[in-house]
Each structure stands twice: as C-alpha cells, then as structure tokens.
Design an enzyme around this catalytic site. Sequence first.
Site, PDB file in Angstrom:
ATOM      1  N   SER A   1       5.840  24.691  65.863  1.00 31.01           N
ATOM      2  CA  SER A   1       4.982  24.587  64.996  1.00 31.01           C
ATOM      3  C   SER A   1       3.893  22.886  65.310  1.00 31.01           C
ATOM      4  O   SER A   1       3.869  22.600  65.795  1.00 31.01           O
ATOM      5  CB  SER A   1       5.973  24.258  63.015  1.00 31.01           C
ATOM      6  OG  SER A   1       4.841  24.543  62.707  1.00 31.01           O
ATOM      7  N   HIS A   2       4.154  21.970  64.079  1.00 30.97           N
ATOM      8  CA  HIS A   2       3.187  21.147  63.944  1.00 30.97           C
ATOM      9  C   HIS A   2       3.834  19.545  64.592  1.00 30.97           C
ATOM     10  O   HIS A   2       3.245  18.166  64.958  1.00 30.97           O
ATOM     11  CB  HIS A   2       3.322  20.695  62.748  1.00 30.97           C
ATOM     12  CG  HIS A   2       4.826  20.143  61.868  1.00 30.97           C
ATOM     13  ND1 HIS A   2       4.947  21.318  61.560  1.00 30.97           N
ATOM     14  CD2 HIS A   2       5.148  19.095  61.346  1.00 30.97           C
ATOM     15  CE1 HIS A   2       6.087  21.050  61.182  1.00 30.97           C
ATOM     16  NE2 HIS A   2       6.271  19.696  60.678  1.00 30.97           N
TER      17      HIS A   2
ATOM     18  N   ASP B   1      -2.241  24.188  63.003  1.00 29.57           N
ATOM     19  CA  ASP B   1      -1.620  23.233  63.487  1.00 29.57           C
ATOM     20  C   ASP B   1      -0.930  23.985  64.930  1.00 29.57           C
ATOM     21  O   ASP B   1      -2.068  25.017  65.325  1.00 29.57           O
ATOM     22  CB  ASP B   1       0.138  23.613  62.850  1.00 29.57           C
ATOM     23  CG  ASP B   1       0.910  24.641  61.975  1.00 29.57           C
ATOM     24  OD1 ASP B   1       0.272  25.708  62.027  1.00 29.57           O
ATOM     25  OD2 ASP B   1       1.945  24.419  61.912  1.00 29.57           O
TER      26      ASP B   1
ATOM     27  N   ASP C   1       1.209  26.366  65.692  1.00 25.88           N
ATOM     28  CA  ASP C   1       1.423  28.119  65.685  1.00 25.88           C
ATOM     29  C   ASP C   1       0.310  28.730  64.587  1.00 25.88           C
ATOM     30  O   ASP C   1       0.671  29.663  64.726  1.00 25.88           O
ATOM     31  CB  ASP C   1       2.956  27.496  65.539  1.00 25.88           C
ATOM     32  CG  ASP C   1       3.695  27.549  64.437  1.00 25.88           C
ATOM     33  OD1 ASP C   1       2.865  26.663  63.664  1.00 25.88           O
ATOM     34  OD2 ASP C   1       4.222  28.339  63.292  1.00 25.88           O
TER      35      ASP C   1
ATOM     36  N   ASP D   1       0.045  28.335  61.524  1.00 22.66           N
ATOM     37  CA  ASP D   1      -0.422  29.376  60.474  1.00 22.66           C
ATOM     38  C   ASP D   1      -0.208  27.962  59.373  1.00 22.66           C
ATOM     39  O   ASP D   1      -0.038  28.342  58.174  1.00 22.66           O
ATOM     40  CB  ASP D   1       1.798  29.189  60.198  1.00 22.66           C
ATOM     41  CG  ASP D   1       2.502  28.281  60.561  1.00 22.66           C
ATOM     42  OD1 ASP D   1       2.246  27.049  61.188  1.00 22.66           O
ATOM     43  OD2 ASP D   1       3.771  28.521  60.636  1.00 22.66           O
ATOM     44  N   ARG D   2      -0.404  26.508  59.384  1.00 22.92           N
ATOM     45  CA  ARG D   2      -0.988  25.976  58.679  1.00 22.92           C
ATOM     46  C   ARG D   2      -2.609  26.077  58.700  1.00 22.92           C
ATOM     47  O   ARG D   2      -3.740  26.400  59.814  1.00 22.92           O
ATOM     48  CB  ARG D   2      -1.133  24.283  58.974  1.00 22.92           C
ATOM     49  CG  ARG D   2       0.721  24.777  59.370  1.00 22.92           C
ATOM     50  CD  ARG D   2       1.416  23.272  58.964  1.00 22.92           C
ATOM     51  NE  ARG D   2       2.337  23.001  58.905  1.00 22.92           N
ATOM     52  CZ  ARG D   2       3.277  21.463  58.270  1.00 22.92           C
ATOM     53  NH1 ARG D   2       2.985  21.032  58.505  1.00 22.92           N
ATOM     54  NH2 ARG D   2       4.932  21.979  57.836  1.00 22.92           N
TER      55      ARG D   2
ATOM     56  N   THR E   1      11.264  24.953  49.235  1.00 24.43           N
ATOM     57  CA  THR E   1      10.467  25.010  51.172  1.00 24.43           C
ATOM     58  C   THR E   1      10.626  26.359  52.120  1.00 24.43           C
ATOM     59  O   THR E   1      12.228  26.074  52.721  1.00 24.43           O
ATOM     60  CB  THR E   1      10.865  23.542  50.979  1.00 24.43           C
ATOM     61  OG1 THR E   1      10.466  23.143  50.245  1.00 24.43           O
ATOM     62  CG2 THR E   1       9.780  23.095  52.451  1.00 24.43           C
TER      63      THR E   1
ATOM     64  N   GLU F   1       2.292  26.643  49.908  1.00 14.51           N
ATOM     65  CA  GLU F   1       3.380  25.498  50.138  1.00 14.51           C
ATOM     66  C   GLU F   1       2.212  24.439  50.515  1.00 14.51           C
ATOM     67  O   GLU F   1       1.462  24.519  50.975  1.00 14.51           O
ATOM     68  CB  GLU F   1       3.792  25.866  51.113  1.00 14.51           C
ATOM     69  CG  GLU F   1       4.786  26.711  51.428  1.00 14.51           C
ATOM     70  CD  GLU F   1       6.205  26.477  52.455  1.00 14.51           C
ATOM     71  OE1 GLU F   1       7.220  25.711  52.045  1.00 14.51           O
ATOM     72  OE2 GLU F   1       6.382  26.664  53.726  1.00 14.51           O
ATOM     73  N   GLU F   2       2.179  23.313  49.591  1.00 10.05           N
ATOM     74  CA  GLU F   2       1.800  21.651  49.704  1.00 10.05           C
ATOM     75  C   GLU F   2       1.854  21.140  50.947  1.00 10.05           C
ATOM     76  O   GLU F   2       0.575  20.741  51.390  1.00 10.05           O
ATOM     77  CB  GLU F   2       2.487  20.705  48.987  1.00 10.05           C
ATOM     78  CG  GLU F   2       4.171  20.377  49.634  1.00 10.05           C
ATOM     79  CD  GLU F   2       4.391  19.872  50.693  1.00 10.05           C
ATOM     80  OE1 GLU F   2       3.328  19.360  51.109  1.00 10.05           O
ATOM     81  OE2 GLU F   2       5.694  20.439  51.383  1.00 10.05           O
ATOM     82  N   SER F   3       2.861  21.854  52.319  1.00 10.95           N
ATOM     83  CA  SER F   3       2.336  21.504  53.756  1.00 10.95           C
ATOM     84  C   SER F   3       1.339  22.057  54.058  1.00 10.95           C
ATOM     85  O   SER F   3       1.307  22.310  55.536  1.00 10.95           O
ATOM     86  CB  SER F   3       4.172  21.754  54.444  1.00 10.95           C
ATOM     87  OG  SER F   3       4.051  22.110  54.409  1.00 10.95           O
TER      88      SER F   3
ATOM     89  N   LYS G   1       3.124  32.035  56.459  1.00  8.12           N
ATOM     90  CA  LYS G   1       1.229  31.654  56.372  1.00  8.12           C
ATOM     91  C   LYS G   1       0.309  32.283  57.090  1.00  8.12           C
ATOM     92  O   LYS G   1       0.962  32.015  58.335  1.00  8.12           O
ATOM     93  CB  LYS G   1       2.284  30.375  55.887  1.00  8.12           C
ATOM     94  CG  LYS G   1       2.629  29.273  57.478  1.00  8.12           C
ATOM     95  CD  LYS G   1       2.719  28.291  56.353  1.00  8.12           C
ATOM     96  CE  LYS G   1       2.928  27.172  57.447  1.00  8.12           C
ATOM     97  NZ  LYS G   1       4.921  27.023  57.519  1.00  8.12           N
TER      98      LYS G   1
HETATM   99  C1  VG1 Z   1       7.943  21.537  56.763  1.00  7.16           C
HETATM  100  C2  VG1 Z   1       7.072  21.630  55.218  1.00  7.16           C
HETATM  101  C3  VG1 Z   1       7.067  23.265  54.943  1.00  7.16           C
HETATM  102  C4  VG1 Z   1       6.942  24.386  56.291  1.00  7.16           C
HETATM  103  C5  VG1 Z   1       8.151  23.860  57.080  1.00  7.16           C
HETATM  104  C6  VG1 Z   1       7.183  24.761  58.366  1.00  7.16           C
HETATM  105  O1  VG1 Z   1       9.297  22.033  56.429  1.00  7.16           O
HETATM  106  O2  VG1 Z   1       7.466  20.485  54.552  1.00  7.16           O
HETATM  107  O3  VG1 Z   1       6.660  23.451  53.061  1.00  7.16           O
HETATM  108  O4  VG1 Z   1       7.449  26.199  55.869  1.00  7.16           O
HETATM  109  O5  VG1 Z   1       7.651  22.715  57.882  1.00  7.16           O
HETATM  110  O6  VG1 Z   1       6.206  24.442  58.527  1.00  7.16           O
HETATM  111  P1  VG1 Z   1       9.798  20.356  55.874  1.00  7.16           P
HETATM  112  O7  VG1 Z   1      11.533  21.124  55.740  1.00  7.16           O
HETATM  113  O8  VG1 Z   1      10.127  19.864  57.166  1.00  7.16           O
HETATM  114  O9  VG1 Z   1      10.174  19.752  55.006  1.00  7.16           O
HETATM  115  V1  VG1 Z   1       5.877  24.895  60.067  1.00  7.16           V
HETATM  116  O10 VG1 Z   1       3.751  25.005  60.233  1.00  7.16           O
HETATM  117  O11 VG1 Z   1       5.489  23.429  61.071  1.00  7.16           O
HETATM  118  O12 VG1 Z   1       6.618  25.808  61.125  1.00  7.16           O
HETATM  119 CO    CO Z   2       2.790  25.880  62.229  1.00  8.86          CO
END
Ligand code: VG1
Ligand code: CO
Length: 543
Positions: A113-114, A277, A279, A281-282, A344, A363-365, A376
């Site tokens: 992801s990010h 991001d 992948d 989804d953000r 989360t 989600e706030e992220s 997402k």
């Molecule tokens: C983070 C975010 C969460 C999100 C997760 C996956 O998790 O806070 O809201 O669902 O990443 O997002 P964590 O456990 O690091 O707080 V993605 O777009 O990175 O798959």
């Molecule tokens: Co992602």
Amino acid sequence: MTIKTVPTTPYSDQKPGTSGLRKKVPVFQQKNYAENFIQSIFDSLEGFEGQTLVIGGDGRFYNREVIQLAIKMAAANGFGRVLVGRGGILSTPAASNVIRKNKAFGGIVLSASHNPGGPTEDFGIKYNIGNGGPAPEKITDAIFARTKSIDSYKIADAADVNLDLEGTHEIEGMTVTVIDPVADYAELMEQLFDFPAIRKLIAGGFRIVFDAMSAVTGPYAKEILENRLGAAKGSVLNFMPLPDFGGHHPDPNLVHARALYETMMAADAPDFGAASDGDGDRNLIIGKGIFVTPSDSLAMLAANAHLAPGYAKGLAGIARSMPTSGAADRVAAKLGIGIYETPTGWKFFGNLLDAGLATICGEESAGTGSNHVREKDGLWAVLLWLNILAVRKESVLAIVEQHWATYGRNYYSRHDYEEVDTDAANGLMANLRDQLATLPGKTFGALTVETSDDFAYNDPVDHSVSKNQGIRILFVGGSRVVFRLSGTGTSGATLRVYIERFEPDAARHGIDTQEALADLIAVADQIAGIKARTGRNEPTVIT
Ligand code: VG1
Ligand code: CO
C-alpha cells in the site's frame, strides 16, 4: 509438466497485520518465505477446487516474481482458473471488483500500500475472500496458525506466464487469463457516477490535477479522468507505475504529496486536486485553497452522495473506524440512518456492507468507499467528489464551509511517531492500559476525562469480538484522544495519536487545526508520556 511438493520449514513472523502480511523485500526473498505464506493461505481455505482465483498487485518491486509463484501454486493446489491483471497490475479496489464480477473464490493482492517500494523497501501479500474484501480475522488467524507448522508447499513445474499480453494460457489443467486491469473498473465507475455531468463541468473550464504518485492508479486515472471525462492531457501526474514509486512514499498525505498541496494553495490553483496511494485504495482531496481531512471528506460525501446516480436512493448507513472523527455521525443522525464504529482496517466493514447495514464507509487514514466493492477506493472518492461538484456547481471550499456551518466542525489531526523503539512503544501502551481505571474524573486544565477504555468491537453480523483496538480517552464535551500502534509498519513501531475536538460555533471554524487542538495535544503527552518514553520531541508525520 508436473506438480512438485517441496519440503519447507516454518517462519515465526508471518502474522498478518491490519492489511495482510507486510515485510521488507529481503525478508520476502528468504528461501520459501512467500511460498510458505501462499501455501498457508490455501491450506486455510476449503472448497476452492476448480474455482477462480484473482491475482494482481500494485506493480512494486518483487510483484512479478510473486505473481508467477502464486499462479503456479494455485495450479498445483487445484484452482480451476486464475485471472491476473496485465503487467501484474490490479489496484486493490479493481481486484475487489474483478473478484465480485467473476464470482471468484477469492484473490491474492500483492501490495504494501502506502509503504515505499524497491529492493530494500516493503512488499506485502493479502488474501481477499469471495465478497471481494480482505479476509476477516478468523481467516487471517488460521493462516498465521498454519504458517507456524507448514512443512511443504505445492507448485507446478511450469514456465512463467507472459504477463504483458492479454490472453489465456494453461498450467496443469488450470487456465490463466491475463486481463485488462482497467476496463471492468472504469465501467463500474460509469455506472455509479454521472459522467456526462462531470464531463460538462470539466469542459466548462473546471481544472483538476491528480497525482498518481508513480503507483497503481496511474493507468486508471489516465483512462477515467483524461480519456473518459476529458480532463486536459497532463492532468494526471506521475502516471507510470514504477517498482520503487520513483523513490517516494506513495502515501497521499500532506507530507508525501506536498507538491500537490502547494499547487492547490497557490493563487492560480486548479479547482480540484487529488492523489491516491500505492495500491489505489486511498484518496487525498484538496480543493482550491482548502485541504479536506479524510474524516470530513467521509462526512461530506455521505451528506451529498444522493446527488450521484449510484446512490440516488439514499444510504442504508455509514460506518467509520473508531479513530475516524465523529463528523460522519452527525450526518447519519441528520439522515436518520445507522452509524457503525469499527476497529481500524477495512476488513471490519465487509460484514456491514454484505448485510446491507452500511452503504458508505471510511477511515481517517484517507480511505473511503462504498458497497460497490469491498475495499476502500481512492478514485471512487475522487469521482464522487467530482459528481457532487458537478451537481452543486459550488467550490470545494464553499461546500466544506457550508457543511461545517450545518453540522459543526470536528477539528481533527493524527500524529504519527514512526520507527519508535518497539519496547518503548509497547511500554507506553501498557502504561496507558494501567491508567484506564483511574483516568475518569481526572482534570487536566480545562479538560476532564469522562471515560477511557481499550476499544473492543462486537460485530453485529457475525458477533465476533475484536479486543485491544486502541486506547480511547474521552473528555467531557466530546473531545478525545486515541492511541494505537500501527499494524502495517515494517520497522520498529509506529505510534498513532488521534486528536479530536468538536466545535459547534461557526465563528470559530477558521482556526488552524494544530492550534485548535493544542490543549489536547499537550494532555495526550502528559497522560501517555510520549516524549519521555519515545525520546521524540515531535511527530514524524502530522496529518
Ligand atoms: C493503516 C491505517 C488504516 C488502514 C491500513 C491499511 O493501518 O491506519 O486505517 O486501513 O493502514 O491501509 P495501521 O495499522 O498502520 O494504522 V492501506 O491503504 O495501507 O492498505
Ligand atoms: Co492502500
């Protein structure tokens, strides 16, 4: 060709986190590391004989290698068909859609992801179930248990599939079809949103800029925003997915998408800016001169969703993760619909969406999505914003200010302390847990603690219980501070501190966020001892 059964020994560190297994590439490159995890996924599932498996990833370093492995292992384990994105590419929401549309048994999504990519950066493997969503804890727990005892894996002794050409191949009686990663997804978006209205908005001079951050959404955004909606060529920046994301963090926040932010704050800024991001989804949403926090964006999208054809009938309910601000709760109250507060991670929304209890989740992220898939969806949020803007014919700033005037403003910020010493982070959380019983009633300046707990979630659909999902300290009047440790990082610990204060008075809606939250930020440190325990004077990232 033959099927080989290869002896292996377990690794002890293959516990899936918030979103699958994420590790540094060299960890994944250890002998049989990826094989063990993939075989453990298959060993934890039942009834996939002859069924379809979807495979794709965000194009990061090591993506193609693991895709070839997964294809050969799926063949050896008895799947009947694999659908794989061309070039090994499928954004997370697109993979979710392909799984649903083709009634696949499940899917393997390769992404961290990010997190950054490259030979020494991050890689990840996630399993999604037949509804298109991330596997629930019941399955990820079973996978982890299996990784601890695995002693062999199965793989077809076959040549690599050419991932760059669409077409169908056969491996050990299993067909492998290389599909266009974008087509089905773009078609779904056309069904949900009023493309002619958005096209008209853009043709009328509305300027957009989208930063794909050299990650997976580039091809999707080019096709949808430029080709189908008529945005000027060049509106999509960094559109080529690169194995190392050009050396950047593909994380659409104010730190890593700084250039976009600055473009949007300039005097001659475009009307609408967005980013996604690694992948896909953000989403990051920035109007001309205004950054929309993800929590606010969720509330604003929910309040206006009926303006898009796909949601014209209204919403069944809204779901948000616990640390996400309560802005969406106020919209749900006004609409008279359900609001759900989950831990989360997107996997907790699946049941609510499947049961028809929630239509929009967030989600706030920087994650928002709906019942159109079970992940997402970054571009979905961008298109819903554009659809709303096309109908309301107002600026992002005007929509945001009107929203605050109607519902009040939830000042909100997240402070991340990255790569903190793991013992120090665990000690900080343990110390907070020890204080839970004695905090209520205590005062800190003008703030009095009303309640405090370690968030636990009772799933209303399958009644499963998830404990230890974050320490909440709620103050009289509705302000709160939440602490949790990240479940997606790959080195050390990341402490996330979520800070929120509700301000009903429109005359006080123009304050700088960090200033508006200053007293809570100080109290968070006082209670948790962040500086003393982590040795950090300030957060690594403030969003
Ligand atoms: C983070 C975010 C969460 C999100 C997760 C996956 O998790 O806070 O809201 O669902 O990443 O997002 P964590 O456990 O690091 O707080 V993605 O777009 O990175 O798959
Ligand atoms: Co992602």
